[in-house]
Scaffold this motif. Structure first.
Motif, short mmCIF file in Angstrom:
data_model
loop_
_atom_site.label_atom_id
_atom_site.label_comp_id
_atom_site.label_asym_id
_atom_site.label_seq_id
_atom_site.Cartn_x
_atom_site.Cartn_y
_atom_site.Cartn_z
N ALA A 171 71.71 56.76 110.73
CA ALA A 171 71.94 55.39 111.20
C ALA A 171 70.61 54.66 111.44
CB ALA A 171 72.77 55.39 112.47
N LEU A 172 69.60 55.39 111.88
CA LEU A 172 68.31 54.76 112.16
C LEU A 172 67.66 54.18 110.90
CD1 LEU A 172 66.79 57.30 114.70
CD2 LEU A 172 67.98 55.15 115.18
N ALA A 173 68.09 54.63 109.74
CA ALA A 173 67.53 54.13 108.48
C ALA A 173 68.23 52.88 107.98
CB ALA A 173 67.62 55.22 107.41
N ALA A 174 69.25 52.41 108.69
CA ALA A 174 69.94 51.19 108.27
C ALA A 174 68.96 50.02 108.24
CB ALA A 174 71.10 50.89 109.22
N PRO A 175 69.19 49.06 107.35
CA PRO A 175 68.22 47.99 107.16
C PRO A 175 68.08 47.00 108.32
CG PRO A 175 70.10 47.68 105.71
CD PRO A 175 70.27 49.01 106.36
N THR A 176 69.12 46.86 109.14
CA THR A 176 69.03 45.91 110.25
C THR A 176 69.35 46.60 111.57
OG1 THR A 176 71.36 45.24 110.19
CG2 THR A 176 69.81 44.03 108.73
N GLY A 177 68.91 46.00 112.66
CA GLY A 177 69.21 46.53 113.98
C GLY A 177 70.70 46.55 114.25
N ARG A 178 71.38 45.50 113.83
CA ARG A 178 72.83 45.44 114.02
C ARG A 178 73.52 46.60 113.30
NH1 ARG A 178 75.04 40.74 115.98
NH2 ARG A 178 73.55 39.07 116.33
N GLU A 179 73.11 46.86 112.08
CA GLU A 179 73.72 47.96 111.32
C GLU A 179 73.43 49.30 111.97
OE1 GLU A 179 73.79 47.69 106.85
OE2 GLU A 179 72.47 45.98 107.32
N VAL A 180 72.24 49.47 112.52
CA VAL A 180 71.90 50.71 113.22
C VAL A 180 72.90 50.93 114.35
CG1 VAL A 180 70.20 51.82 114.74
CG2 VAL A 180 69.43 50.67 112.65
N ARG B 46 63.25 52.23 116.92
CA ARG B 46 63.85 51.53 115.77
C ARG B 46 64.25 50.11 116.16
NH1 ARG B 46 65.09 48.55 112.66
NH2 ARG B 46 66.41 48.74 110.82
N LEU B 47 64.82 49.95 117.34
CA LEU B 47 65.24 48.62 117.79
C LEU B 47 64.04 47.71 118.08
CD1 LEU B 47 68.26 49.54 120.10
CD2 LEU B 47 68.31 48.71 117.72
N GLU B 48 62.93 48.29 118.44
CA GLU B 48 61.70 47.51 118.63
C GLU B 48 61.25 46.87 117.32
OE1 GLU B 48 59.09 50.43 120.34
OE2 GLU B 48 59.74 49.97 122.39
N ASP C 85 66.57 41.16 113.80
CA ASP C 85 67.85 40.45 113.71
C ASP C 85 68.65 40.47 115.01
OD1 ASP C 85 68.19 43.28 113.21
OD2 ASP C 85 70.28 42.81 112.75
N LEU C 86 68.15 41.12 116.05
CA LEU C 86 68.90 41.20 117.30
C LEU C 86 68.58 40.00 118.19
CD1 LEU C 86 68.40 45.00 118.02
CD2 LEU C 86 70.46 43.87 117.15
N PRO C 87 69.53 39.62 119.05
CA PRO C 87 69.26 38.50 119.95
C PRO C 87 67.98 38.76 120.76
CG PRO C 87 71.58 39.12 120.05
CD PRO C 87 70.88 40.16 119.22
N SER C 88 67.21 37.71 120.98
CA SER C 88 65.91 37.86 121.63
C SER C 88 66.02 38.32 123.08
CB SER C 88 65.14 36.54 121.56
OG SER C 88 65.88 35.52 122.21
N HIS C 89 67.17 38.13 123.71
CA HIS C 89 67.33 38.54 125.10
C HIS C 89 67.58 40.04 125.25
CE1 HIS C 89 71.46 37.66 123.78
NE2 HIS C 89 71.82 38.59 124.64
N HIS C 90 67.71 40.76 124.14
CA HIS C 90 67.94 42.21 124.20
C HIS C 90 66.62 42.96 124.31
CE1 HIS C 90 72.10 41.71 123.70
NE2 HIS C 90 72.27 42.08 122.44
N THR D 4 84.63 48.73 118.29
CA THR D 4 84.52 47.38 117.73
C THR D 4 84.34 46.34 118.84
OG1 THR D 4 85.82 48.00 115.80
CG2 THR D 4 85.72 45.65 116.33
N LEU D 5 85.10 46.49 119.92
CA LEU D 5 84.96 45.58 121.05
C LEU D 5 83.57 45.72 121.69
CD1 LEU D 5 86.22 43.47 122.90
CD2 LEU D 5 87.17 45.35 124.27
N ALA D 6 83.10 46.94 121.83
CA ALA D 6 81.76 47.17 122.39
C ALA D 6 80.70 46.50 121.52
CB ALA D 6 81.49 48.66 122.52
N LEU D 7 80.84 46.60 120.22
CA LEU D 7 79.88 45.96 119.32
C LEU D 7 79.88 44.44 119.46
CD1 LEU D 7 80.39 48.23 116.22
CD2 LEU D 7 78.24 47.90 117.46
N ARG D 8 81.05 43.87 119.59
CA ARG D 8 81.14 42.41 119.78
C ARG D 8 80.39 42.00 121.04
NH1 ARG D 8 87.13 41.85 119.34
NH2 ARG D 8 87.42 42.72 117.30
#
Length: 192
Positions: A75-84, A139-141, A145-150, A184-188
């Motif tokens: 999962a860490l190799a996914a192209p975006t933070g959201r996908e990870v 990886r998230l650093e 593509d993640l919201p700036s407040h995260h 799915t709800l947690a991801l939203r």
């Protein structure tokens, strides 16, 4: 001088069977008799090939991370933070509540179900979990593509809290479909 008789069993297959026993019953809930029966070997063969129960668990833990638990590293190799994050949460659901795997997570079960006599095993499982969270934070650093407040460290801790909760719920009998809905709800909520 020859080093003794060659092994009369497949060590990889024996490790796979030990993995399943530990995964189903936890470290302390698994006896040497459970292991030797499942592995199809006697105690001297177990000790000669894998060491004591604690050493065998260490080998099983590594096998788990390279096998069923490898979805997390993938999962860490996914192209975006959201996908990870998506792959980690949905991967946890699939791993811990799949039809062909024991319920729950070997690492989570080992951390929560080990008493003082299994301190080293508990510490090994904690170290594995901390390393996974640190890798996710790194990886998230890098994600743009993640919201700036995260905050990456807080988000990594929260994702691990959610995946651990999924594992606990799966071990308690919650079904795959319901856990997918929860994921799915947690991801939203996480990625809003």
């Amino acid at each position: 001088m020859p080093g003794g008789r060659p092994r009369s069993f497949d060590t990889d297959a024996a490790l796979d069977r030990a993995l399943e026993v530990f995964w189903r019953h936890g470290y302390e809930g698994t006896s040497l008799t459970d292991l030797t029966t499942a592995m199809g070997i006697n105690r001297p063969s177990l000790y000669a090939a894998f060491g004591n129960k604690e050493e065998l668990f260490g080998k099983v833990l590594a096998r788990y991370l390279d096998g069923p638990g490898a979805y997390a590293a993938d999962a860490l190799a996914a192209p975006t933070g959201r996908e990870v994050v998506e792959r980690l949460i949905h991967g946890a659901v699939d791993l811990t509540s799949g039809e062909n795997t024991p319920r729950g997570c070997l690492c989570v079960n080992s951390v929560h179900a080990c008493g003082p006599d299994a301190h080293a095993v508990r510490q090994d499982a904690i170290a594995v979990r901390k390393a996974g969270e640190a890798a996710l934070r790194r990886r998230l650093e890098q994600a743009t593509d993640l919201p700036s407040h995260h905050d990456p460290a807080t988000l990594a801790a929260l994702v691990h809290t959610i995946t651990d909760g999924i594992a606990v719920q799966a071990a308690s009998g919650r079904g795959h479909a319901e856990l997918q809905q929860i994921g799915t709800l947690a991801l939203r909520a996480l990625l809003a």
